[in-house]
Scaffold this active site. Structure first.
Site, PDB file in Angstrom:
ATOM      1  N   SER A 231       0.804  -1.348  -0.089  1.00  0.00           N
ATOM      2  CA  SER A 231       0.082   0.123   0.080  1.00  0.00           C
ATOM      3  C   SER A 231       0.980   1.299   0.142  1.00  0.00           C
ATOM      4  CB  SER A 231      -0.836  -0.004   1.170  1.00  0.00           C
ATOM      5  OG  SER A 231      -0.288   0.471   2.304  1.00  0.00           O
ATOM      6  N   ASP A 232       0.497   2.401  -0.332  1.00  0.00           N
ATOM      7  CA  ASP A 232       1.212   3.546  -0.253  1.00  0.00           C
ATOM      8  C   ASP A 232       0.965   3.946   1.317  1.00  0.00           C
ATOM      9  OD1 ASP A 232       2.463   5.776  -0.456  1.00  0.00           O
ATOM     10  OD2 ASP A 232       1.298   6.916  -1.986  1.00  0.00           O
ATOM     11  N   TRP A 233       1.860   5.021   1.649  1.00  0.00           N
ATOM     12  CA  TRP A 233       1.954   5.174   3.085  1.00  0.00           C
ATOM     13  C   TRP A 233       0.400   5.727   3.587  1.00  0.00           C
ATOM     14  CZ3 TRP A 233       5.402   2.647   1.173  1.00  0.00           C
ATOM     15  CH2 TRP A 233       6.671   1.963   2.014  1.00  0.00           C
TER      16      TRP A 233
END
Ligand code: BGC
Length: 804
Positions: A231-233
């Site tokens: 996932s992106d942060w």
């Protein structure tokens, strides 16, 4: 379904252990399991240098990383159109990743430049998916040749910064496939990336991180992807839905909160444990591929050498856009005045998560002596962040008056090109334009050296004789520009994006950055040159454009079923490199398409008087289009024109061929989609867009009747029922306005990046467990008008959370 690689190891794990691997151990590391020999991986940005933070962790580039070479940004390297160069950039990045014990490098970024105002365009390659994909694949090969993993991002359709974490991108399936996914497809199939980062946004109603269509059907199903999905942060919304759809790792840590959700879901029968096993298997594969990175002999790199190499990369990526009266290269006998703040303090990269702490930083003024260019003096001319200064302007004009040539360093500042924020206009800051106009009054021999990572408007172009665009050339970019100005290097970059005459000409101008809830991609396939070319809109600089100090001639085009060949001659006096481009035009009009599309390119070095035979093969992308009826790639039978050119607007050779098709039914009726068939895709009405989408448009505006929820952003507190919510909103707005007003643009941006566009769930997902989702529930009660209940809940949950 394929067998799992690490079945035996996974069998030894408890449910809790498996779940624990599914999210970060801290901000940058994955979880370890000592007992079973599973170590943590370190993940770091990317994409144009390593940003391994030693102290203080953030995804906005606030705390400096350990020094690393800051290579030219992707938008810059894209102008080289050189896959070998891309692979070299990747390889040096990979080397430095190993040296800093980074297992996963968070890049390259390959989102399309749908609109020139997107704040992160400097981190992306191009408006063309073929070019972006080829370069991204090259980066990936280079990075991974050192046994660390690339992580292509942001998958997919992330094309704006505003409300990036909540916006719902509404795009038709064909544009999704042909424009927004093709670059990823190439990076997956040709680059064989080992990991991929999902984007923050929703895609047609579902968060990309939970989107089975793109993660399962396309990525793993059609493309055969075997790597891990990260996932992106802070980009994970519903953890269990994400896991089911195909996410293998949530970053960063939330102190196990979502791991517990996974355990519960399995225990309650909501999630099949075999799905969790598969995700663990994918992650283990990434962990074991990257290995332990303990060979200390590899922990150093030659700082000076890497600096020089990054200079070479910048040299090959600089684009010469104008050279009236052959003002460039600058002859030794000319007296040169250097004007512009950027000459003193280089502008060389953007802001946000990609910000690298450079090992060395060249600036123009220090490099003049070795360039052979004779400067008479320097004047800053303008204030970096846009404030007006009559004094600086006057001093600059006095200097300019006594020079043969004025080298004017202009561009966008780093607070303008940044993560978390889109640009407000395509123009240069007004104080720089004022300066240019004033200098022109005293000396018309002006050469502008431009620094920016994305397209700008140039109504002032008539007042300059030379224009060199260095983009964002990394830590050695300043010296690279001087080498082109002096003629030591013959410029060979060409634009990887179109420069429209004015922002209003951009096909997505009316739909960017969308409304509150959705961003409608009404222009469909027609982004960049695909639009200007088809609609017949004049541009300032076309896609693929760039000048050289020599001239090239194209001749003798030959075609067969496998590709084309032609001769390229250097008919000028200097040795140089040319980027030959192959576009394909389909002569049939049964299916709407852009007039032509890039399907191949080659960069070649040729000595004066030399002729080289160039071949460009066709590939599986050359003739395909995505058919929404068959839900697959098809080829339309018909005549095709193969166009070979020095830019998208400078076609030098043409030939026709017939291609057999795949006999698929035609998916469109012209009368339903007249604007698309004419390529006039800038002002598509609701009805026509709905026809294309095949469904009604989802609501695009905020529904005032409902309460704020997890996925609403702090900025939407303006609609809050509770006074506390609205007050919070106004305080933020005021702070932002005030900071901007007193010239503290970086701090003002920070508010937008870290607070304004952050959805409520982000408060829990980005704080490493100090704020739990239950505490967010309390906050939501407060902003939704249940102040005391909310306050009590917040206090109660805070106590529970801190006693853990
Ligand atoms: C960015 C990513 C980046 C990550 C880690 C996110 O906010 O969108 O591109 O890799 O932070 O810094």
């Amino acid at each position: 379904m394929a067998r799992m690689k690490y079945e035996e190891l996974i069998r030894k794990m408890t449910l809790e252990e498996k779940a624990s691997l599914m999210s970060g151990k801290d901000f940058w590391q994955s979880q370890n399991l000592e007992r079973l020999g599973i170590f943590s991986m370190f993940l770091a940005d990317g994409p144009h240098g390593i940003r391994r933070q030693a102290v203080g962790s953030d995804q906005m580039g606030l705390n400096a990383g350990i020094p690393a070479t800051c290579y030219p940004t992707e938008a810059t390297v894209a102008n080289s159109w050189n896959e070998d160069l891309g692979e070299r950039v990747g390889s040096y990045l990979g080397l430095e990743a190993v040296a800093q014990k980074v297992h996963v490098l968070l890049g390259p970024g390959l989102n399309m430049k749908r609109n020139p105002l997107c704040g992160r365009n400097f981190e992306y390659f191009s408006e063309d998916p073929y070019l972006a994909g080829k370069l991204a694949a090259a980066y990936v090969r280079g990075i991974q040749s050192h046994g660390v993993s690339a992580c292509v991002k942001h998958f997919c359709a992330k094309n704006q910064e505003e409300r990036a974490m909540s916006i719902d991108v509404v795009v038709d399936e064909r544009a999704l496939r042909e424009i927004y996914l093709t670059a990823f497809e190439i990076a997956v199939k040709e680059g064989r990336t080992r990991s991929l980062m999902t984007s923050y946004n929703k895609l047609n109603g579902t968060y990309t991180n939970e989107n089975k269509h793109i993660l399962q059907e396309i990525l793993r199903g059609e493309w055969g992807y075997e790597g891990a999905v990260i996932s992106d942060w802070g980009g994970s919304n519903d953890r269990v839905a994400g896991l089911e759809a195909g996410n293998d790792l949530e970053m960063p840590s939330n102190d196990g909160e979502t791991d517990r959700e996974i355990v519960l879901a399995v225990q309650n029968g909501v999630l099949d444990e075999s799905i969790l096993d598969r995700r663990v298997d994918n992650l283990l594969d990434l962990i074991f591929f990257t290995g332990k990175l303990e060979d200390k002999s590899r922990f150093n790199f030659d700082v000076e050498k890497h600096h020089r190499i990054s200079q070479k990369m910048a040299e090959e990526s600089i684009v010469l856009l104008k050279n009236e009266d052959a003002i460039l290269p600058i002859r030794y006998d000319k007296k040169v005045a250097v004007i512009g703040e950027f000459a003193k303090t280089a502008r060389y990269q953007g802001s946000g998560s990609s910000r690298v702490n450079p090992t060395i930083l060249d600036n123009t003024l220090e490099c003049f002596d070795e360039s052979g260019i004779r400067i008479i003096d320097y004047a800053p001319g303008y204030k970096r962040y846009g404030r007006k200064s009559g004094k600086l302007k006057r001093e600059a004009c006095e200097l300019a008056a006594g020079a043969d040539i004025v080298l004017l360093y202009l561009g966008l500042d780093e607070a303008t090109e940044t993560q978390g924020l889109d640009r407000e206009s395509m123009s240069l800051p007004a104080n720089q334009i004022d300066l240019l106009e004033a200098v022109y009054e005293v000396n018309s021999s002006i050469v502008v050296c431009l620094s920016s990572g994305s397209a700008i408007e140039m109504p002032w172009i008539g007042k300059v004789k030379g224009l060199l665009h260095g983009y964002l050339g990394g830590q050695a970019g300043a010296r690279a520009i001087l080498r082109v100005l002096s003629g030591d290097v013959n410029p060979s970059g060409k634009l990887a994006e179109t420069y429209p005459l004015k922002y209003e000409d951009v096909p997505s101008a009316g739909n960017f950055p969308g409304r509150e809830v959705t961003a409608e991609y009404r222009e469909s396939l027609f982004i960049g040159y695909r639009y200007y070319d088809t609609a017949g809109i004049a541009v300032l600089f076309p896609f693929g454009y760039g000048l050289s100090y020599t001239e090239f001639e194209y001749s003798d085009l030959r075609i067969n079923d496998n590709g084309i060949s032609f001769d390229l001659a250097n008919v000028g006096k200097a040795a140089g490199m040319e980027i030959a481009q192959m576009y394909i035009h389909c002569c049939s009009d049964a299916i709407f398409r852009p007039y032509k599309e890039l399907k191949g390119f080659k960069k070649v070095f040729i000595n004066p008087g030399e002729v080289k035979n160039i071949t460009i093969p066709f590939d599986d992308i050359s003739f395909r289009y995505f058919n929404t009826l068959t839900n697959g790639w098809e080829i339309e039978e018909g005549d095709y024109e193969i166009l070979v050119g020095a830019s998208s607007a400078d076609i030098r050779l043409k030939a026709s061929m017939h291609r057999k098709g795949t006999d698929a039914p035609v998916p469109y009726r012209k009368e339903d989609l007249p604007s698309y068939f004419e390529g006039k895709a800038a002002h598509i009405g609701d009805e026509e867009f709905e026809q294309l989408l095949g469904r009604p448009l989802p609501p695009s505006n905020w529904d005032r009747k409902r309460d704020l929820g997890y996925n609403d952003t702090i900025s939407q507190c303006r609609y809050a029922r509770g006074v506390a919510g609205r007050l919070t909103y106004w305080i933020i707005v005021f702070l932002h306005w005030y900071l901007k007003r007193i010239g503290r643009r970086n701090e003002a941006n920070l508010i937008m990046m870290s607070v304004y566009h952050m959805p409520f769930r982000g408060i829990a997902r980005m704080t490493g467990g100090s704020v739990s989702m239950a505490m967010v529930d309390g906050m939501l009660l407060i902003v939704n008008g249940r102040f005391f209940r909310g306050l009590f809940k917040l206090w109660k949950e805070w106590r529970t959370n801190s006693s853990k």
